[in-house]
Design an enzyme around this catalytic site. Structure first.
Site, PDB file in Angstrom:
ATOM      1  N   GLU A 128       8.177 -39.848  15.978  1.00 57.38           N
ATOM      2  CA  GLU A 128       7.940 -38.403  15.910  1.00 57.38           C
ATOM      3  C   GLU A 128       9.070 -37.682  16.622  1.00 57.38           C
ATOM      4  OE1 GLU A 128       4.528 -39.362  18.230  1.00 57.38           O
ATOM      5  OE2 GLU A 128       4.991 -37.815  19.687  1.00 57.38           O
ATOM      6  N   LYS A 130      11.322 -35.582  19.179  1.00 59.07           N
ATOM      7  CA  LYS A 130      11.251 -35.288  20.618  1.00 59.07           C
ATOM      8  C   LYS A 130      11.490 -33.788  20.758  1.00 59.07           C
ATOM      9  CE  LYS A 130      12.747 -36.863  25.124  1.00 59.07           C
ATOM     10  NZ  LYS A 130      13.111 -35.638  25.791  1.00 59.07           N
ATOM     11  N   ASP A 132      12.121 -30.254  22.375  1.00 58.92           N
ATOM     12  CA  ASP A 132      12.849 -29.830  23.561  1.00 58.92           C
ATOM     13  C   ASP A 132      12.130 -28.657  24.227  1.00 58.92           C
ATOM     14  OD1 ASP A 132      14.767 -29.777  25.447  1.00 58.92           O
ATOM     15  OD2 ASP A 132      16.360 -28.972  24.182  1.00 58.92           O
ATOM     16  N   TYR A 239       0.934 -34.746  21.640  1.00 59.80           N
ATOM     17  CA  TYR A 239       1.451 -36.066  21.264  1.00 59.80           C
ATOM     18  C   TYR A 239       1.000 -37.211  22.169  1.00 59.80           C
ATOM     19  CZ  TYR A 239       4.944 -34.573  24.732  1.00 59.80           C
ATOM     20  OH  TYR A 239       5.557 -34.102  25.855  1.00 59.80           O
ATOM     21  N   LYS A 327      17.921 -40.520  21.212  1.00 61.94           N
ATOM     22  CA  LYS A 327      18.545 -39.196  21.296  1.00 61.94           C
ATOM     23  C   LYS A 327      19.522 -38.965  20.146  1.00 61.94           C
ATOM     24  CE  LYS A 327      16.917 -37.613  25.231  1.00 61.94           C
ATOM     25  NZ  LYS A 327      17.807 -37.121  26.216  1.00 61.94           N
ATOM     26  N   CYS A 421      40.151 -37.043  52.411  1.00 64.03           N
ATOM     27  CA  CYS A 421      38.979 -36.282  51.980  1.00 64.03           C
ATOM     28  C   CYS A 421      39.306 -34.792  52.036  1.00 64.03           C
ATOM     29  CB  CYS A 421      37.805 -36.602  52.893  1.00 64.03           C
ATOM     30  SG  CYS A 421      36.391 -35.536  52.619  1.00 64.03           S
ATOM     31  N   CYS A 424      37.038 -33.073  54.989  1.00 60.91           N
ATOM     32  CA  CYS A 424      37.118 -33.304  56.431  1.00 60.91           C
ATOM     33  C   CYS A 424      38.447 -33.935  56.834  1.00 60.91           C
ATOM     34  CB  CYS A 424      35.959 -34.172  56.908  1.00 60.91           C
ATOM     35  SG  CYS A 424      36.064 -35.880  56.374  1.00 60.91           S
ATOM     36  N   CYS A 439      35.257 -41.266  51.175  1.00 60.27           N
ATOM     37  CA  CYS A 439      35.653 -40.673  52.450  1.00 60.27           C
ATOM     38  C   CYS A 439      35.064 -41.534  53.558  1.00 60.27           C
ATOM     39  CB  CYS A 439      35.102 -39.257  52.526  1.00 60.27           C
ATOM     40  SG  CYS A 439      35.048 -38.611  54.196  1.00 60.27           S
ATOM     41  N   CYS A 445      31.817 -35.695  58.250  1.00 57.27           N
ATOM     42  CA  CYS A 445      32.254 -35.014  57.038  1.00 57.27           C
ATOM     43  C   CYS A 445      31.172 -34.011  56.620  1.00 57.27           C
ATOM     44  CB  CYS A 445      32.486 -36.033  55.922  1.00 57.27           C
ATOM     45  SG  CYS A 445      32.911 -35.250  54.356  1.00 57.27           S
TER      46      CYS A 445
HETATM   47  S1  IVH Z   1       5.649 -39.083  25.006  1.00 60.60           S
HETATM   48  C1  IVH Z   1       4.475 -41.735  28.542  1.00 60.60           C
HETATM   49  N1  IVH Z   1       6.408 -37.719  22.908  1.00 60.60           N
HETATM   50  O1  IVH Z   1      10.047 -35.940  26.720  1.00 60.60           O
HETATM   51  C2  IVH Z   1       5.281 -40.975  27.559  1.00 60.60           C
HETATM   52  N2  IVH Z   1       7.275 -37.063  25.014  1.00 60.60           N
HETATM   53  O2  IVH Z   1      11.707 -37.690  28.320  1.00 60.60           O
HETATM   54  C3  IVH Z   1       4.942 -39.541  27.514  1.00 60.60           C
HETATM   55  N3  IVH Z   1       8.720 -35.108  24.947  1.00 60.60           N
HETATM   56  O3  IVH Z   1       8.192 -35.662  29.664  1.00 60.60           O
HETATM   57  C4  IVH Z   1       5.851 -38.738  26.705  1.00 60.60           C
HETATM   58  N4  IVH Z   1       8.584 -34.752  22.778  1.00 60.60           N
HETATM   59  O4  IVH Z   1       8.109 -33.711  28.014  1.00 60.60           O
HETATM   60  C5  IVH Z   1       6.525 -37.868  24.229  1.00 60.60           C
HETATM   61  N5  IVH Z   1       6.947 -36.560  20.975  1.00 60.60           N
HETATM   62  C6  IVH Z   1       7.054 -36.711  22.274  1.00 60.60           C
HETATM   63  C7  IVH Z   1       7.850 -35.846  23.066  1.00 60.60           C
HETATM   64  C8  IVH Z   1       7.936 -36.064  24.440  1.00 60.60           C
HETATM   65  C9  IVH Z   1       9.105 -34.319  23.913  1.00 60.60           C
HETATM   66  C10 IVH Z   1       9.160 -34.924  26.340  1.00 60.60           C
HETATM   67  C11 IVH Z   1       8.061 -34.946  27.366  1.00 60.60           C
HETATM   68  C12 IVH Z   1       8.444 -36.023  28.340  1.00 60.60           C
HETATM   69  C13 IVH Z   1       9.895 -36.175  28.089  1.00 60.60           C
HETATM   70  C14 IVH Z   1      10.359 -37.566  28.445  1.00 60.60           C
END
Ligand code: IVH
Length: 692
Positions: A128, A130, A132, A239, A327, A421, A424, A439, A445
């Site tokens: 699914e 991710k 933002d 999710y 990613k 450094c 310092c 350093c 420092c």
């Molecule tokens: S699952 C134990 N699913 O990504 C796992 N996270 O980098 C719980 N996020 O803190 C997260 N989309 O804020 C999951 N489809 C998705 C997501 C997702 C965005 C975020 C979430 C999490 C962060 C981790």
């Protein structure tokens, strides 16, 4: 109402004040609940305000009696000093990252190995987008929405219930028959078009414009005035889940379908994939659609579909083994290196930083990028005046990818790495086999001292909201804070601070509060906050788990100085602590000024013992276990995770202290040693029988 309320505050004794504050906290909390959660207040707003005013008056007269759960600090107060905290019933975790197809392959292989699956056995993965945004935990009791919390540090988040109530997409009631306790987790975000419209409105009103939808969502959710939040179009995708009084399904996809049937928004791309090829096809499709979507995404998340497997896989430090975030490639841009500066970090590392002509990358203005170290500058041949490609992925510091050689001007200038450094003037040396130049100034420092202090108060360490990096610099310059323990003596200097520009009664009160709130600290956070080289959060936890108390740890580290001591052997035997890390720990304890820092802090703090899992009925709690040979019913990693969850310590080598050796097939020298030392040896079945 209690009888005490008749007493004028000016005439009150401490005892009376204490008792009444307690009653008021309880009474106000009950009214809050009736008002905010049940929509059924039992007193008038005026009477409610009288209760609060009385509470505030008593607190003002007896500030030292103010309760931890004081109504003054809670959401629902007309004038809020911040959000109250909520401890998550189940921690909110983060995800590990994959960047390339091979990383995804590794992820799948790792899972199969851990579960002991055969190559041809199928492993279903839910994929699914991710999103933002920011994660949120929504709690429903008996089908009614009662509370929302941000992720915070994963253990404790902020109570944003009132703001979440303004979100139009969120059902406040779930259908009949749902479990009594349901915690739904998901991502709060702002749609791209709504973000643009909001920024336009903000601009017209002469108000703050946001850099991107994520910032706008975060700023809106964390608004103290929920009337403002109500005007901000926040949305959510569900999710995941936290506490559930009854399981919802056997599979990840089953839970998501359940959420959907309850009317919760779930992402339409969510799908079960059966192979790496399936996964990559969906990844590529989502990536192609990305620009056209009305919300920002920064990758695709993969999760093991079977929930019994998720349980077995468990977690490594703060991320699940059963999920990963794949990613998208980082966004890139070209700009010019105007100069190169050196920054000195808390461990004395000199980091070259390229100062760039500001450029927008992925919606954020970038004007600095790290060049990592001397070798990197040479390898990439970065010169001052060069045009470079920079990239930015997620929250990480922007990086210089490469130089655009065609654009190199005639007067470009090579950078000479300093051996002094810049902060310092001490020698900066590069030790053999190391890439970094450091350093040698230690605490003389200023950069190191200040960076260490900043680290000390940072979010994953002492997490002091009222004391950010800027304040630390100021306090340091003014001589009020030179070492961490000085932070806890700041309240002796409030008269001085009050004379500084920008410090009002309220900010001083906030400062004091964030210091007082942290006088009690869990051992792992304390260890992490010390900023010992190589000791990150995961290692700090490992140490806390093994030594349990500050005293135990301190004593062991001091003794480990002697390489022939059992303490040295124990330290090196801890799984996850290598010899170089062990040496850094010993070096840290060898320095008298570090010991002084710890002892001074100890005088100011209550350092909580490590919270061991409830293992009252565990036959192996506190026992030292060694696994050896080939295990058939579980992988080595799973065996270790299970043993640790039962309170055992897993060691890599056999010694007199070992309690059990679990010997799988073709066990060799460790088994032999165990027999010589007369240590209990178990077969794999024997182990299962022992732990049930
Ligand atoms: S699952 C134990 N699913 O990504 C796992 N996270 O980098 C719980 N996020 O803190 C997260 N989309 O804020 C999951 N489809 C998705 C997501 C997702 C965005 C975020 C979430 C999490 C962060 C981790």
């Amino acid at each position: 109402m209690s009888a005490f309320r008749e007493i004028p505050v000016t005439d009150m004794t401490e005892l009376e004040a204490h008792a009444e504050l307690k009653n008021l906290a309880k009474e106000i909390a009950e009214h809050d609940k009736r008002y905010y959660q049940n929509d059924a207040p039992t007193i008038s707003d005026g009477d409610y305000d009288v209760l609060r005013a009385r509470n505030t008056a008593i607190e003002e007269k007896f500030p030292h009696l103010k309760r931890k759960d004081s109504p003054t600090d809670k959401v629902g107060t007309p004038v809020q000093s911040g959000f109250s905290k909520i401890t998550h019933a189940v921690p909110m975790l983060s995800l590990g990252n994959a960047f390339a197809e091979e990383d995804v392959q590794d992820f799948l292989d790792r899972i199969k190995r851990f579960l002991g699956l055969k190559d041809e056995e199928s492993l279903e993965i839910v994929a699914e987008p991710k999103i933002d945004g920011l994660s949120i935990s929504l709690r429903y009791e008996k089908g009614k929405f009662i509370q929302a919390a941000t992720r915070g540090d994963g253990r404790v988040g902020e109570d944003v219930t009132r703001n979440v109530l303004t979100m139009k997409e969120l059902p406040l009631e779930l259908p009949a028959g749902v479990p009594d306790v349901v915690e739904i987790r998901g991502e709060v975000y702002m749609a791209k078009d709504e973000f643009m419209a909001l920024n336009k409105k903000q601009e017209q009103a002469g108000a703050k414009v946001f850099a991107n939808p994520r910032n706008a969502a975060a700023g809106s959710l964390r608004q103290l005035d929920s009337n403002i939040t109500a005007e901000r179009p926040l949305r959510v995708f569900a999710y995941a889940w936290g506490e559930l009084s009854k399981p919802l399904s056997d599979t990840q996809m089953g839970v998501i379908d359940t959420f959907k049937s309850w009317g919760l928004p779930v992402n339409p791309y969510t799908r079960v994939c059966k192979s790496l090829a399936d996964i990559m096809a969906l990844y590529n499709q989502i990536n192609e659609d990305r620009a056209a979507l009305n919300y920002d995404i920064d990758g695709v998340v993969y999760k093991v579909n079977r929930l019994d497997w998720q349980d077995r896989l468990g977690f490594v430090s703060r991320s699940p083994r059963w999920a990963i975030a794949h990613k998208f490639a980082a966004e890139k841009a070209q700009t010019v290196v105007e100069k190169i500066d050196i920054q000195v970090g808390r461990t004395g590392k000199l980091t070259p930083v390229a100062r760039l002509t500001p450029v927008t990358v992925g919606g954020v203005v970038v004007s600095n990028a790290t060049l990592h170290n001397e070798d990197e500058i040479k390898r990439k041949d970065v010169r001052i005046g060069d045009t470079v490609v920079i990239q930015r992925a997620g929250d990480v510091i922007p990086q210089v990818v490469e130089v655009v050689k065609d654009k190199r001007p005639d007067n470009s200038e090579e950078f000479v790495f300093p051996h002094e450094c810049p902060e310092c003037g001490s020698h900066a040396v590069r030790e053999e086999g190391e890439v970094d130049i450091r350093c040698t100034g230690g605490l003389i420092c200023p950069a190191q001292a200040v960076e260490r202090l900043k680290h000390f108060v940072s979010r994953n360490a002492f997490d002091m909201d009222g004391l950010g990096a800027k304040n630390i610099e100021k306090f340091w310059q003014e001589g009020l804070v030179k070492t961490p323990a000085d932070i806890f003596k700041l309240s002796e200097h409030t008269d001085t601070i009050a004379t500084w520009e920008g410090w009002k009664e309220k900010s001083i009160a906030n400062l004091k509060k964030s210091i007082e709130d942290r006088r009690t600290i869990p051992l792992d956070r304390f260890i992490y906050a010390l900023g010992i080289r190589q000791v990150g959060q995961a290692t700090a936890r490992t140490l806390a788990k093994n030594y349990l108390s500050f005293e135990g740890w301190y004593d062991a580290m001091t003794k480990a100085h002697d390489v022939d001591s059992p303490a040295y052997e124990d330290l090196n035997n801890i799984d996850g602590i290598g010899t170089s890390m062990a040496q850094d720990l010993i070096d840290f304890f060898d320095e008298p000024h570090n010991r002084k820092v710890m002892n001074d802090l100890k005088d100011q703090l209550t350092i909580e013992e490590f919270d061991v899992p409830d293992t009252t009925n565990s036959p192996v709690a506190g026992k030292i276990v060694v696994f050896t040979g080939t295990l058939v019913t579980m992988s080595r990693a799973e065996a270790k995770a299970k043993a640790e969850s039962l309170g055992a310590k897993v060691s890599g080598s056999v010694s007199k202290k070992t309690d059990y050796v679990v010997a799988g097939e073709s066990a060799g020298s460790k088994l032999k040693k165990a027999q010589e030392l007369g240590i209990a040896v178990l077969t794999e079945e024997g182990w299962h029988e022992l732990v049930g």
